[in-house]
Scaffold this motif. Structure first.
Motif, PDB file in Angstrom:
ATOM      1  N   LYS A 146     -21.363  35.071  63.695  1.00 20.37           N
ATOM      2  CA  LYS A 146     -21.034  36.046  62.651  1.00 20.37           C
ATOM      3  C   LYS A 146     -20.879  37.438  63.261  1.00 20.37           C
ATOM      4  CE  LYS A 146     -23.052  33.702  58.637  1.00 20.37           C
ATOM      5  NZ  LYS A 146     -24.003  33.807  57.501  1.00 20.37           N
ATOM      6  N   PRO A 147     -19.715  37.712  63.868  1.00 20.90           N
ATOM      7  CA  PRO A 147     -19.497  39.058  64.417  1.00 20.90           C
ATOM      8  C   PRO A 147     -19.302  40.069  63.302  1.00 20.90           C
ATOM      9  CG  PRO A 147     -17.511  37.741  64.596  1.00 20.90           C
ATOM     10  CD  PRO A 147     -18.581  36.823  64.099  1.00 20.90           C
ATOM     11  N   GLN A 148     -19.416  41.335  63.652  1.00 22.12           N
ATOM     12  CA  GLN A 148     -19.163  42.390  62.667  1.00 22.12           C
ATOM     13  C   GLN A 148     -17.705  42.360  62.216  1.00 22.12           C
ATOM     14  OE1 GLN A 148     -21.390  45.756  64.944  1.00 22.12           O
ATOM     15  NE2 GLN A 148     -21.144  46.485  62.856  1.00 22.12           N
ATOM     16  N   ASP A 149     -17.476  42.822  61.010  1.00 16.86           N
ATOM     17  CA  ASP A 149     -16.125  42.847  60.459  1.00 16.86           C
ATOM     18  C   ASP A 149     -15.381  44.125  60.869  1.00 16.86           C
ATOM     19  OD1 ASP A 149     -17.552  44.658  58.950  1.00 16.86           O
ATOM     20  OD2 ASP A 149     -16.712  44.015  57.020  1.00 16.86           O
ATOM     21  N   ARG A 150     -15.510  44.502  62.124  1.00 17.06           N
ATOM     22  CA  ARG A 150     -14.882  45.715  62.661  1.00 17.06           C
ATOM     23  C   ARG A 150     -14.784  45.569  64.179  1.00 17.06           C
ATOM     24  NH1 ARG A 150     -19.326  50.499  62.505  1.00 17.06           N
ATOM     25  NH2 ARG A 150     -18.190  51.101  64.358  1.00 17.06           N
ATOM     26  N   GLY A 151     -14.151  46.525  64.805  1.00 14.78           N
ATOM     27  CA  GLY A 151     -14.048  46.501  66.256  1.00 14.78           C
ATOM     28  C   GLY A 151     -12.806  45.763  66.732  1.00 14.78           C
ATOM     29  N   VAL A 152     -12.701  45.652  68.049  1.00 13.72           N
ATOM     30  CA  VAL A 152     -11.516  45.082  68.693  1.00 13.72           C
ATOM     31  C   VAL A 152     -11.776  43.650  69.147  1.00 13.72           C
ATOM     32  CG1 VAL A 152      -9.898  45.298  70.626  1.00 13.72           C
ATOM     33  CG2 VAL A 152     -10.736  47.355  69.482  1.00 13.72           C
ATOM     34  N   TRP A 153     -10.858  42.762  68.788  1.00 10.12           N
ATOM     35  CA  TRP A 153     -10.776  41.421  69.359  1.00 10.12           C
ATOM     36  C   TRP A 153      -9.610  41.407  70.341  1.00 10.12           C
ATOM     37  CZ3 TRP A 153     -12.427  36.351  66.990  1.00 10.12           C
ATOM     38  CH2 TRP A 153     -13.462  36.515  66.061  1.00 10.12           C
ATOM     39  N   PHE A 154      -9.810  40.812  71.507  1.00  8.45           N
ATOM     40  CA  PHE A 154      -8.700  40.625  72.447  1.00  8.45           C
ATOM     41  C   PHE A 154      -8.537  39.129  72.689  1.00  8.45           C
ATOM     42  CE2 PHE A 154      -6.961  40.342  76.835  1.00  8.45           C
ATOM     43  CZ  PHE A 154      -5.725  40.921  76.564  1.00  8.45           C
ATOM     44  N   VAL A 155      -7.343  38.629  72.386  1.00  6.61           N
ATOM     45  CA  VAL A 155      -7.045  37.200  72.508  1.00  6.61           C
ATOM     46  C   VAL A 155      -5.883  37.049  73.493  1.00  6.61           C
ATOM     47  CG1 VAL A 155      -6.387  35.096  71.295  1.00  6.61           C
ATOM     48  CG2 VAL A 155      -7.733  36.850  70.105  1.00  6.61           C
ATOM     49  N   TRP A 156      -6.091  36.261  74.549  1.00  5.75           N
ATOM     50  CA  TRP A 156      -5.026  36.097  75.525  1.00  5.75           C
ATOM     51  C   TRP A 156      -4.880  34.627  75.943  1.00  5.75           C
ATOM     52  CZ3 TRP A 156      -9.935  37.075  76.874  1.00  5.75           C
ATOM     53  CH2 TRP A 156     -10.451  36.549  78.050  1.00  5.75           C
ATOM     54  N   GLY A 157      -3.677  34.301  76.386  1.00  2.00           N
ATOM     55  CA  GLY A 157      -3.401  32.930  76.808  1.00  2.00           C
ATOM     56  C   GLY A 157      -1.966  32.832  77.291  1.00  2.00           C
ATOM     57  N   GLY A 158      -1.643  31.720  77.931  1.00  2.00           N
ATOM     58  CA  GLY A 158      -0.308  31.508  78.449  1.00  2.00           C
ATOM     59  C   GLY A 158       0.618  30.906  77.411  1.00  2.00           C
ATOM     60  N   ALA A 169     -12.945  45.382  74.622  1.00  2.00           N
ATOM     61  CA  ALA A 169     -13.070  44.669  73.351  1.00  2.00           C
ATOM     62  C   ALA A 169     -14.468  44.092  73.140  1.00  2.00           C
ATOM     63  CB  ALA A 169     -12.041  43.542  73.290  1.00  2.00           C
ATOM     64  N   LYS A 170     -14.869  44.004  71.872  1.00  2.00           N
ATOM     65  CA  LYS A 170     -16.155  43.379  71.535  1.00  2.00           C
ATOM     66  C   LYS A 170     -16.053  41.857  71.585  1.00  2.00           C
ATOM     67  CE  LYS A 170     -18.393  46.844  68.619  1.00  2.00           C
ATOM     68  NZ  LYS A 170     -19.021  47.099  67.289  1.00  2.00           N
ATOM     69  N   MET A 171     -14.965  41.339  71.040  1.00  2.00           N
ATOM     70  CA  MET A 171     -14.754  39.895  71.013  1.00  2.00           C
ATOM     71  C   MET A 171     -13.575  39.556  71.919  1.00  2.00           C
ATOM     72  SD  MET A 171     -17.097  38.607  69.066  1.00  2.00           S
ATOM     73  CE  MET A 171     -16.525  36.959  68.651  1.00  2.00           C
ATOM     74  N   LYS A 172     -13.796  38.573  72.819  1.00  2.00           N
ATOM     75  CA  LYS A 172     -12.786  38.189  73.798  1.00  2.00           C
ATOM     76  C   LYS A 172     -12.587  36.680  73.689  1.00  2.00           C
ATOM     77  CE  LYS A 172     -15.720  41.240  76.446  1.00  2.00           C
ATOM     78  NZ  LYS A 172     -15.199  42.583  76.380  1.00  2.00           N
ATOM     79  N   VAL A 173     -11.330  36.262  73.520  1.00  2.00           N
ATOM     80  CA  VAL A 173     -11.040  34.845  73.312  1.00  2.00           C
ATOM     81  C   VAL A 173      -9.902  34.432  74.235  1.00  2.00           C
ATOM     82  CG1 VAL A 173     -10.465  33.044  71.651  1.00  2.00           C
ATOM     83  CG2 VAL A 173     -11.697  35.090  70.883  1.00  2.00           C
TER      84      VAL A 173
END
Length: 221
Positions: free
Chosen positions: A42-54, A182-186
């Motif tokens: 349950k992350p906070q509903d704010r901040g930066v998510w960074f999602v990367w992939g090929g 970023a706070k969340m990294k995927v």
């Protein structure tokens, strides 16, 4: 004779916080369930998510799934589509495949350049979630990224940044810097989204984007 450099005194200093001040703050977290909770907690509903992939990793599908999951929480989601056109068949098909019509009141999309996006977010009642797909099509300037992030912080907007991959790492130094910030990294590879952020769910941060494709890549029936 050396003179001391003049420093401008701030009009008013922020109040320093006690432990009680810190612990008694009101924090709002994402109240999702199921595989989202299992993977991301349950992350906070704010901040930066960074999602990367090929390419072909399942990244675009994951981003749309994430947008829908947040829209189902009654968040207004704005998808800034830059790598594709809004009338591309791939994008249209993805909205149909994931049944985005179920969240049509909370999901909107357009292709805005940097200045247009800033103007849109400065309007009254901005979206709660902004997806930038992808960041290098919007800007490659760190100061512009930080200005966008600061605006989202002021407006309490959750900012989801999409990046490209080279191997398991973001492709450019700019994208690598965003990952660290970023706070969340995927990271997404082979239809598996792996959470590397500050909040990880009970299954260790694993989210299967497309079960059949995931199994086929690993030789499973």
């Amino acid at each position: 004779m050396l003179t001391k450099p003049k420093t401008k005194r701030p009009a008013k200093l922020k109040k320093v916080l006690t432990v009680a001040n810190i612990q008694n703050q009101t924090v709002t977290k994402l109240q999702w369930l199921g595989k989202w909770l299992d993977a991301f907690g349950k992350p906070q509903d704010r901040g930066v998510w960074f999602v990367w992939g090929g390419s072909g990793s399942g990244k675009s599908t994951f981003i749309m799934m994430l947008a829908k999951a947040l829209a189902l929480l009654n968040f207004k989601v704005f998808y800034n589509l830059l790598e594709e056109e809004t009338d591309d068949t791939d994008y249209i098909d993805r909205t149909e495949l994931l049944q985005m019509n179920e969240v049509e009141k909370n999901f909107h999309t357009q292709s805005y350049n940097y200045n247009e996006l800033i103007a849109y977010l400065n309007m009254r009642n901005p979206p709660k979630v902004v997806v930038v797909d992808s960041i290098t099509y919007l800007t490659k300037d760190w100061d512009q990224y930080m200005a966008l992030k600061a605006l989202c912080n002021r407006k309490n907007i959750m900012l989801i940044i999409v990046g490209h991959a080279e191997g398991k790492n973001p492709r450019s130094e700019f994208e690598k810097s965003i990952r660290y910030d970023a706070k969340m990294k995927v990271f997404i590879e082979g239809y598996l989204a792996q959470c590397q952020g500050r909040t990880i769910g009970e299954n260790g941060g694993r989210f299967i984007v497309y079960q059949k494709g995931y199994d086929m890549l690993r030789g499973e029936s």
